[in-house]
Design a protein around this motif. Structure first.
Motif, PDB file in Angstrom:
ATOM      1  N   LEU A 245      -7.443  11.101  -0.605  1.00 16.61           N
ATOM      2  CA  LEU A 245      -7.944  12.023  -1.640  1.00 16.61           C
ATOM      3  C   LEU A 245      -8.824  12.848  -1.106  1.00 16.61           C
ATOM      4  O   LEU A 245      -9.592  14.157  -1.659  1.00 16.61           O
ATOM      5  CB  LEU A 245      -8.350  11.271  -2.795  1.00 16.61           C
TER       6      LEU A 245
ATOM      7  N   VAL B  97      -3.912  17.221  -0.553  1.00 19.42           N
ATOM      8  CA  VAL B  97      -3.614  16.021  -1.345  1.00 19.42           C
ATOM      9  C   VAL B  97      -4.263  16.388  -2.590  1.00 19.42           C
ATOM     10  O   VAL B  97      -5.511  16.161  -2.815  1.00 19.42           O
ATOM     11  CB  VAL B  97      -4.045  14.524  -0.647  1.00 19.42           C
ATOM     12  N   SER B  98      -3.413  16.246  -3.660  1.00 25.82           N
ATOM     13  CA  SER B  98      -3.770  16.400  -5.086  1.00 25.82           C
ATOM     14  C   SER B  98      -3.417  15.203  -5.607  1.00 25.82           C
ATOM     15  O   SER B  98      -3.972  14.962  -6.865  1.00 25.82           O
ATOM     16  CB  SER B  98      -3.159  17.693  -5.752  1.00 25.82           C
ATOM     17  N   THR B  99      -2.682  14.301  -5.218  1.00 33.17           N
ATOM     18  CA  THR B  99      -2.055  13.044  -5.898  1.00 33.17           C
ATOM     19  C   THR B  99      -1.791  11.928  -4.967  1.00 33.17           C
ATOM     20  O   THR B  99      -1.146  12.212  -3.808  1.00 33.17           O
ATOM     21  CB  THR B  99      -0.771  13.528  -6.871  1.00 33.17           C
ATOM     22  N   VAL B 100      -1.960  10.703  -5.220  1.00 31.98           N
ATOM     23  CA  VAL B 100      -1.537   9.861  -4.543  1.00 31.98           C
ATOM     24  C   VAL B 100      -0.862   8.789  -5.519  1.00 31.98           C
ATOM     25  O   VAL B 100      -1.432   8.490  -6.579  1.00 31.98           O
ATOM     26  CB  VAL B 100      -2.714   8.872  -3.967  1.00 31.98           C
ATOM     27  N   ILE B 101       0.301   8.278  -4.968  1.00 31.28           N
ATOM     28  CA  ILE B 101       1.250   7.628  -6.035  1.00 31.28           C
ATOM     29  C   ILE B 101       1.198   6.162  -5.266  1.00 31.28           C
ATOM     30  O   ILE B 101       1.882   6.065  -4.073  1.00 31.28           O
ATOM     31  CB  ILE B 101       2.659   8.158  -6.170  1.00 31.28           C
ATOM     32  N   SER B 102       0.769   5.290  -6.073  1.00 27.14           N
ATOM     33  CA  SER B 102       0.592   3.948  -5.526  1.00 27.14           C
ATOM     34  C   SER B 102       1.475   3.036  -6.488  1.00 27.14           C
ATOM     35  O   SER B 102       1.258   3.235  -7.673  1.00 27.14           O
ATOM     36  CB  SER B 102      -0.761   3.513  -5.430  1.00 27.14           C
TER      37      SER B 102
ATOM     38  N   ASN C 260      -7.148   1.126  -8.900  1.00 30.65           N
ATOM     39  CA  ASN C 260      -6.396   2.388  -8.246  1.00 30.65           C
ATOM     40  C   ASN C 260      -7.353   3.644  -8.915  1.00 30.65           C
ATOM     41  O   ASN C 260      -7.785   4.595  -7.944  1.00 30.65           O
ATOM     42  CB  ASN C 260      -5.075   2.595  -8.516  1.00 30.65           C
TER      43      ASN C 260
ATOM     44  N   THR D 245     -10.886   6.875  -7.203  1.00 33.46           N
ATOM     45  CA  THR D 245     -11.556   8.340  -7.268  1.00 33.46           C
ATOM     46  C   THR D 245     -12.883   8.577  -7.192  1.00 33.46           C
ATOM     47  O   THR D 245     -13.557   9.555  -7.054  1.00 33.46           O
ATOM     48  CB  THR D 245     -10.691   9.019  -8.525  1.00 33.46           C
TER      49      THR D 245
END
Length: 65
Positions: free
Chosen positions: A21, A26-31, A42, A46
């Motif tokens: 981030l 990078v606007s989104t991290v999908i975990s 998670n 942020t």
């Protein structure tokens, strides 16, 4: 190997998400998550601030491997 470059006792998964981030692109991290505790962890990623030196260490690691 990643754990060895982390400057603190922080959760490596949280550091990884925070590292992703850092970049404006990078606007989104999908975990993936298994339970509500992982979701909470998670989201807390942020709030983590990563030092410039740690960013550079991660980038060097990424480029090396």
């Amino acid at each position: 190997k990643v754990k060895s470059i982390i400057e603190s006792e922080e959760n490596p998964s949280q550091i990884a998400i925070a590292f992703c981030l850092v970049y404006d692109a990078v606007s989104t991290v999908i975990s993936g998550t298994v339970n509500i505790e992982q979701v909470t962890s998670n989201v807390q990623s942020t709030d983590i601030s990563i030092s410039q030196s740690l960013i550079e260490k991660h980038e060097k690691f990424y480029q090396s491997y």
